[in-house]
Design a protein around this motif. Structure first.
Motif, PDB file in Angstrom:
ATOM      1  N   GLY A 195       0.643  -1.220   0.068  1.00  0.00           N
ATOM      2  CA  GLY A 195       0.136   0.198  -0.118  1.00  0.00           C
ATOM      3  C   GLY A 195       0.950   1.124   0.075  1.00  0.00           C
ATOM      4  N   SER A 196       2.014   1.550  -0.064  1.00  0.00           N
ATOM      5  CA  SER A 196       2.982   2.069  -0.197  1.00  0.00           C
ATOM      6  C   SER A 196       3.110   2.802  -0.968  1.00  0.00           C
ATOM      7  N   ALA A 197       3.506   4.194  -1.187  1.00  0.00           N
ATOM      8  CA  ALA A 197       4.267   4.778  -2.995  1.00  0.00           C
ATOM      9  C   ALA A 197       5.435   4.511  -2.997  1.00  0.00           C
ATOM     10  N   SER A 198       5.463   4.282  -4.362  1.00  0.00           N
ATOM     11  CA  SER A 198       7.141   4.162  -4.839  1.00  0.00           C
ATOM     12  C   SER A 198       7.526   5.127  -4.020  1.00  0.00           C
ATOM     13  N   GLY A 199       9.676   4.959  -5.046  1.00  0.00           N
ATOM     14  CA  GLY A 199      10.434   5.696  -4.232  1.00  0.00           C
ATOM     15  C   GLY A 199       9.116   7.278  -5.074  1.00  0.00           C
ATOM     16  N   ASN A 200       9.250   6.991  -6.644  1.00  0.00           N
ATOM     17  CA  ASN A 200       8.990   8.775  -7.198  1.00  0.00           C
ATOM     18  C   ASN A 200       8.168   9.279  -7.016  1.00  0.00           C
ATOM     19  N   GLU A 201       7.094   8.744  -5.823  1.00  0.00           N
ATOM     20  CA  GLU A 201       6.203   9.357  -5.363  1.00  0.00           C
ATOM     21  C   GLU A 201       6.332  10.468  -4.320  1.00  0.00           C
ATOM     22  N   GLN A 202       6.202  11.408  -4.367  1.00  0.00           N
ATOM     23  CA  GLN A 202       6.796  12.289  -3.285  1.00  0.00           C
ATOM     24  C   GLN A 202       5.289  12.935  -2.218  1.00  0.00           C
ATOM     25  N   GLY A 203       5.229  12.647  -1.024  1.00  0.00           N
ATOM     26  CA  GLY A 203       4.773  13.489  -0.092  1.00  0.00           C
ATOM     27  C   GLY A 203       5.205  14.252   0.793  1.00  0.00           C
ATOM     28  N   PRO A 204       4.973  14.940   1.787  1.00  0.00           N
ATOM     29  CA  PRO A 204       5.098  15.212   2.884  1.00  0.00           C
ATOM     30  C   PRO A 204       6.273  15.124   3.897  1.00  0.00           C
ATOM     31  N   ASP A 205       6.863  13.685   3.113  1.00  0.00           N
ATOM     32  CA  ASP A 205       7.639  13.116   4.258  1.00  0.00           C
ATOM     33  C   ASP A 205       8.615  13.115   3.783  1.00  0.00           C
ATOM     34  N   ASP A 206       8.762  13.488   2.715  1.00  0.00           N
ATOM     35  CA  ASP A 206       9.913  13.377   1.277  1.00  0.00           C
ATOM     36  C   ASP A 206      10.384  15.021   1.150  1.00  0.00           C
ATOM     37  N   PRO A 207      11.876  15.088   2.120  1.00  0.00           N
ATOM     38  CA  PRO A 207      11.839  16.039   1.999  1.00  0.00           C
ATOM     39  C   PRO A 207      12.301  17.368   1.002  1.00  0.00           C
ATOM     40  N   ILE A 246      -6.473  15.725   5.890  1.00  0.00           N
ATOM     41  CA  ILE A 246      -6.296  15.625   4.256  1.00  0.00           C
ATOM     42  C   ILE A 246      -6.894  17.324   4.093  1.00  0.00           C
ATOM     43  N   ASN A 247      -7.599  17.273   3.605  1.00  0.00           N
ATOM     44  CA  ASN A 247      -8.370  18.924   3.204  1.00  0.00           C
ATOM     45  C   ASN A 247      -7.352  19.906   4.726  1.00  0.00           C
ATOM     46  N   MET A 248      -7.695  20.028   5.889  1.00  0.00           N
ATOM     47  CA  MET A 248      -6.974  20.553   6.433  1.00  0.00           C
ATOM     48  C   MET A 248      -5.192  21.105   6.361  1.00  0.00           C
ATOM     49  N   ALA A 249      -4.916  20.371   6.253  1.00  0.00           N
ATOM     50  CA  ALA A 249      -3.357  19.780   5.346  1.00  0.00           C
ATOM     51  C   ALA A 249      -3.139  20.018   4.342  1.00  0.00           C
ATOM     52  N   ILE A 266      -8.547  35.950   9.038  1.00  0.00           N
ATOM     53  CA  ILE A 266      -9.395  35.582   8.904  1.00  0.00           C
ATOM     54  C   ILE A 266      -9.639  33.703   7.590  1.00  0.00           C
ATOM     55  N   ALA A 267      -9.982  33.891   6.544  1.00  0.00           N
ATOM     56  CA  ALA A 267      -9.791  33.334   6.210  1.00  0.00           C
ATOM     57  C   ALA A 267      -8.938  32.641   5.324  1.00  0.00           C
ATOM     58  N   PHE A 268      -7.496  33.649   5.052  1.00  0.00           N
ATOM     59  CA  PHE A 268      -6.076  32.765   4.574  1.00  0.00           C
ATOM     60  C   PHE A 268      -5.463  32.199   6.354  1.00  0.00           C
ATOM     61  N   TRP A 269      -5.202  33.464   6.615  1.00  0.00           N
ATOM     62  CA  TRP A 269      -4.428  33.605   8.336  1.00  0.00           C
ATOM     63  C   TRP A 269      -4.757  32.492   9.639  1.00  0.00           C
ATOM     64  N   LEU A 270      -5.902  32.450   9.796  1.00  0.00           N
ATOM     65  CA  LEU A 270      -6.638  31.771  10.449  1.00  0.00           C
ATOM     66  C   LEU A 270      -7.007  29.768  10.609  1.00  0.00           C
ATOM     67  N   PRO A 271      -6.258  29.425   8.734  1.00  0.00           N
ATOM     68  CA  PRO A 271      -6.461  28.080   8.831  1.00  0.00           C
ATOM     69  C   PRO A 271      -5.019  27.246   9.034  1.00  0.00           C
ATOM     70  N   ILE A 272      -3.973  28.192   9.076  1.00  0.00           N
ATOM     71  CA  ILE A 272      -2.760  27.623   9.405  1.00  0.00           C
ATOM     72  C   ILE A 272      -2.310  26.751  10.775  1.00  0.00           C
ATOM     73  N   PRO A 273      -2.895  27.761  12.091  1.00  0.00           N
ATOM     74  CA  PRO A 273      -2.729  26.674  12.386  1.00  0.00           C
ATOM     75  C   PRO A 273      -3.840  24.773  12.442  1.00  0.00           C
ATOM     76  N   PRO A 274      -4.256  25.043  12.690  1.00  0.00           N
ATOM     77  CA  PRO A 274      -4.588  23.766  12.365  1.00  0.00           C
ATOM     78  C   PRO A 274      -4.609  23.304  10.873  1.00  0.00           C
ATOM     79  N   LEU A 322       0.493  16.800  10.698  1.00  0.00           N
ATOM     80  CA  LEU A 322       0.795  15.759  11.833  1.00  0.00           C
ATOM     81  C   LEU A 322       0.204  14.566  11.764  1.00  0.00           C
ATOM     82  N   GLN A 323      -0.956  14.931  12.144  1.00  0.00           N
ATOM     83  CA  GLN A 323      -2.085  14.187  12.225  1.00  0.00           C
ATOM     84  C   GLN A 323      -2.124  13.520  10.965  1.00  0.00           C
TER      85      GLN A 323
END
Length: 390
Positions: free
Chosen positions: A11-23, A107-110, A338-346, A352-353
């Motif tokens: 179920g894991s992606a191949s090495g060519n597929e980048q994600g947030p755990d890929d530098p 997924i959406n908030m990240a 409110i619309a741009f900066w507020l969503p960043i912390p959550p 991380l979740q």
């Protein structure tokens, strides 16, 4: 949408597929670049623009905002969060992909955080969402198709609003302005864009195979390049047809449609409440038309998520409607906070979740070995919606 190789059996992606755990995805260089651009744009819009426009005291006016209406704006932003997740779940959840509401939220908030923090013209959120869908077990073509459908349902109201509200204001049904430049002209441009999008949706589902047959005998390299290029319009067309079919199926399309309308309604309500915080009541037609005209600045590629550009675009669009300049400036900045900066912390917390959730998905061995899935028949019609028509 990029097409990544199939995931491995676990179920894991191949090495060519980048994600947030890929530098390479959240590289230090990219984050530093974004930080520099964002800082420069914030300084320009919050400090330099008021001086250039002769509104030196406009920034100080923000302190005069009515707390009640600011609270209403924040509440509308929370509603926007919920509708955004509902739209996403209506497109890719349920029988298409077994995602819980919590997973959809992560997924959406990240994705929102990535859109705002990565200097990629908003593509960071799309890349992260695509990566998450692949990790969750959705095949590459279907992931790309569903991402296109999600974006189509999200932005379909953009040209629709410009056309409807522009015409209604021009003919005097709605109060505001009857000037051609802020009513009919945006409506015409929106209609042309919508027509082009509909034309793309007419690309046949077997377009890549047709190109493959046409290029046989003309060189292997040329054939491969032609087929690869053909996947772009084919994927766009597939995603658009999927979006249109979702709307036709109340059992699934209802949630996506409600989320799409609710997302834009909530955003416009945030801006309306921001104006109310400074004692300004903006007519419905003006607030909608000014909002969507100003948001065109989101297309500027070098500004991450339109930082600075959208602020200036919204301010300029409402200046065109002859609203008081200091109040416009203050209201737009409150809206953007409110619309741009507020969503960043959550959004960062959700990211991380999400990484923990992805680890769990990989431990579960979610497969990604199916190239097609179907939606249940809508309304008992017996029609089946193909998710991927490569």
């Amino acid at each position: 949408m990029p097409e990544s190789p199939e995931g491995s059996p676990n179920g894991s992606a191949s090495g060519n597929e980048q994600g947030p755990d890929d530098p390479a995805f959240f590289s230090r260089k990219r984050l530093i670049q974004t930080g520099v651009v964002v800082t420069a744009m914030v300084v320009a819009i919050y400090f330099l623009l008021p001086q250039i426009a002769g509104l030196g005291d406009a920034t100080d006016k923000i302190a005069e905002a009515n707390p009640f209406w600011v609270g209403v704006a924040v509440l509308c932003e929370l509603i926007a969060f919920g509708t955004y997740v509902a739209l996403f779940r209506g497109v890719v959840g349920g029988d298409v992909l077994p995602l819980t509401w919590r997973e959809s939220y992560e997924i959406n908030m990240a994705g929102l955080a990535a859109t705002r923090l990565l200097a990629a013209g908003g593509a960071g959120g799309i890349a992260l969402t695509y990566w998450a869908l692949r990790k969750a077990g959705m095949p590459p073509k279907q992931s790309a198709c569903r991402m296109v459908a999600f974006l189509v349902l999200q932005y379909i109201w953009y040209p629709t609003a410009l056309i409807v509200f522009g015409i209604l204001m021009y003919i005097g049904v709605l109060p505001g302005s009857d000037e051609f430049g802020v009513t009919i002209l945006p409506a015409v441009i929106a209609a042309v864009v919508a027509a082009l999008a509909i034309t793309v949706s007419l690309v046949p589902s077997d377009f890549s195979r047709r190109i493959d047959r046409m290029e046989k005998g003309k060189g292997e390299r040329r054939r491969k390049v032609a087929v690869k290029l053909a996947t772009v319009p084919a994927t766009l067309a597939s995603g658009m047809r999927t979006a249109f079919e979702l709307v036709r199926h109340p059992s699934r399309g209802g949630l996506a449609l409600a989320g799409s309308i609710g997302f834009w309604a909530a955003n416009i309500a945030i801006l309306w409440a921001s104006f109310k915080a400074f004692g300004i009541t903006v007519p419905l037609g003006v607030i909608v038309q000014g909002f969507f005209i100003g948001m065109v600045a989101n297309l500027i590629p070098f500004a991450p998520a339109g930082v600075g550009a959208v602020d200036a675009g919204l301010i300029g669009s409402f200046f065109l409607f002859d609203l008081p300049h200091p109040e416009v400036f203050a209201a737009v900045l409150v809206y953007r906070v409110i619309a741009f900066w507020l969503p960043i912390p959550p959004g960062l917390l959700a990211f991380l979740q999400l990484r923990k959730t992805v680890t769990r998905w990989e431990e579960e061995g979610r497969p990604a070995d199916t190239e097609e899935q179907s939606l249940p028949p809508g309304g008992g019609s017996g029609d089946r919606l193909q998710s991927v028509t490569s």
